[in-house]
Design an enzyme around this catalytic site. Structure first.
Site, PDB file in Angstrom:
ATOM      1  N   LYS A  83       6.024   1.402  -3.368  1.00  0.00           N
ATOM      2  CA  LYS A  83       4.607   1.342  -3.726  1.00  0.00           C
ATOM      3  C   LYS A  83       3.933   2.716  -3.758  1.00  0.00           C
ATOM      4  O   LYS A  83       2.972   2.922  -4.502  1.00  0.00           O
ATOM      5  CB  LYS A  83       3.858   0.416  -2.771  1.00  0.00           C
ATOM      6  CG  LYS A  83       4.243  -1.050  -2.904  1.00  0.00           C
ATOM      7  CD  LYS A  83       3.443  -1.923  -1.966  1.00  0.00           C
ATOM      8  CE  LYS A  83       3.824  -3.386  -2.105  1.00  0.00           C
ATOM      9  NZ  LYS A  83       3.008  -4.258  -1.228  1.00  0.00           N
ATOM     10  N   ASP A 119      -2.796  -5.923  -4.026  1.00  0.00           N
ATOM     11  CA  ASP A 119      -2.719  -6.288  -2.603  1.00  0.00           C
ATOM     12  C   ASP A 119      -4.085  -6.127  -1.944  1.00  0.00           C
ATOM     13  O   ASP A 119      -4.463  -6.917  -1.072  1.00  0.00           O
ATOM     14  CB  ASP A 119      -1.724  -5.388  -1.861  1.00  0.00           C
ATOM     15  CG  ASP A 119      -0.278  -5.706  -2.199  1.00  0.00           C
ATOM     16  OD1 ASP A 119       0.010  -6.832  -2.651  1.00  0.00           O
ATOM     17  OD2 ASP A 119       0.573  -4.815  -1.999  1.00  0.00           O
TER      18      ASP A 119
END
Length: 291
Positions: A83, A119
């Site tokens: 990420k 997220d």
């Protein structure tokens, strides 16, 4: 690297689409089914591939991204441990991705790569709805990686009084706390932090089927705590099982997994997703996996 409004939008796509997920140990991911089922419900054909670097696929992000573009992917989801590593390979970042310092969704458009973080929104919405009214005076966040960054900024946006961040890597918690701002601080003493915390959040992979255990000594939990975990395989981690046994309010990883996928689907296709349909697909897969 640009951070402009264009990073927040995408074209409305029609017909046949291809997406994928980059990560390690992702063969049990429910993300492909959620996207393929939602696409079918909207009259689209979607192929969603798992690009698992534990399964012999190259772990060179530059090669994976170039291959996906050549194959005309609409975009890619990104999970542990890529990420943060994916950011240098992108042309644009959304505001959320820039603030968090991590990307979990990459959209390909017009020869350029747009990085997003779904997220951030997914966790915030899940906490608001799944633990409505939970006290936000003092939260202990365990994990300062890509997921932890999204959660820390989401907690800050929710006006948590104090966000204490713990991580086993030298300097990681301090760096994240600095990025988040004055409400956040790094901690090394988990026992002391848990003693004053009203809530505890696990943003590490500890507790996954492939990495069993707990990120904190469960003897530090008290019934007054609320406890959240972002892991969804298994849905009830050892941390949550122990917390529930004590009478703590708990929040598993289902909501965040579904909500981040809802937002990612819209980014990939330009079409809003139906949350209830994606949640139903997620739960169906859980039932099929049950012994």
């Amino acid at each position: 690297m640009n951070t402009d409004p264009a990073a927040e939008t995408t074209l409305v796509r029609t017909g046949s689409l291809r997406m994928g997920l980059i990560g390690r140990g992702i063969q049990l991911s429910r993300t492909p089914a959620m996207h393929e089922a939602e696409a079918a419900a909207q009259g689209l054909t979607c192929r969603y591939d798992l690009i698992d670097t534990d399964a012999g696929t190259t772990d060179e992000l530059s090669d994976i991204l170039a291959w996906a573009e050549d194959e005309d992917f609409a975009g890619l989801n990104v999970t542990y441990p890529y990420k943060q590593a994916v950011i240098p390979h992108l042309h644009h970042l959304s505001d959320a991705a820039r603030r968090v310092g991590a990307v979990n969704t990459v959209v390909f458009r017009g020869g350029e790569r747009f990085g997003h973080n779904t997220d951030f929104w997914g966790f915030g919405e899940n906490l608001r709805t799944g633990l409505a009214g939970a006290p936000l005076d003092d939260v202990l966040l365990i994990g300062a990686g890509g997921a932890g960054g999204a959660l820390a900024h989401a907690l800050n946006d929710m006006a948590v009084g104090r966000i204490r961040i713990a991580d086993t890597r030298d300097g990681a918690a301090a760096a994240l706390a600095h990025d988040v701002g004055p409400r956040a601080e790094p901690v090394g003493d988990l026992a002391g932090a848990a003693a004053s915390a009203t809530g505890i959040v696990n943003a590490t992979p500890v507790g996954m089927a492939k990495l069993p255990g707990t990120p904190i000594d469960t003897g530090l939990l008290e019934p007054r705590h609320w406890v959240a975990d972002i892991i969804y395989f298994p849905l009830e981690t050892e941390l949550l099982r122990c917390a529930r046994a004590l009478g703590c309010r708990t929040l598993d990883g289902e909501g965040m997994a579904v909500l981040q996928a809802v937002r990612a689907f819209q980014l990939f296709t330009g079409r809003p997703a139906e949350q209830s349909r994606m949640r139903a697909t997620f739960r169906l897969l859980g039932e099929e996996a049950a012994p």
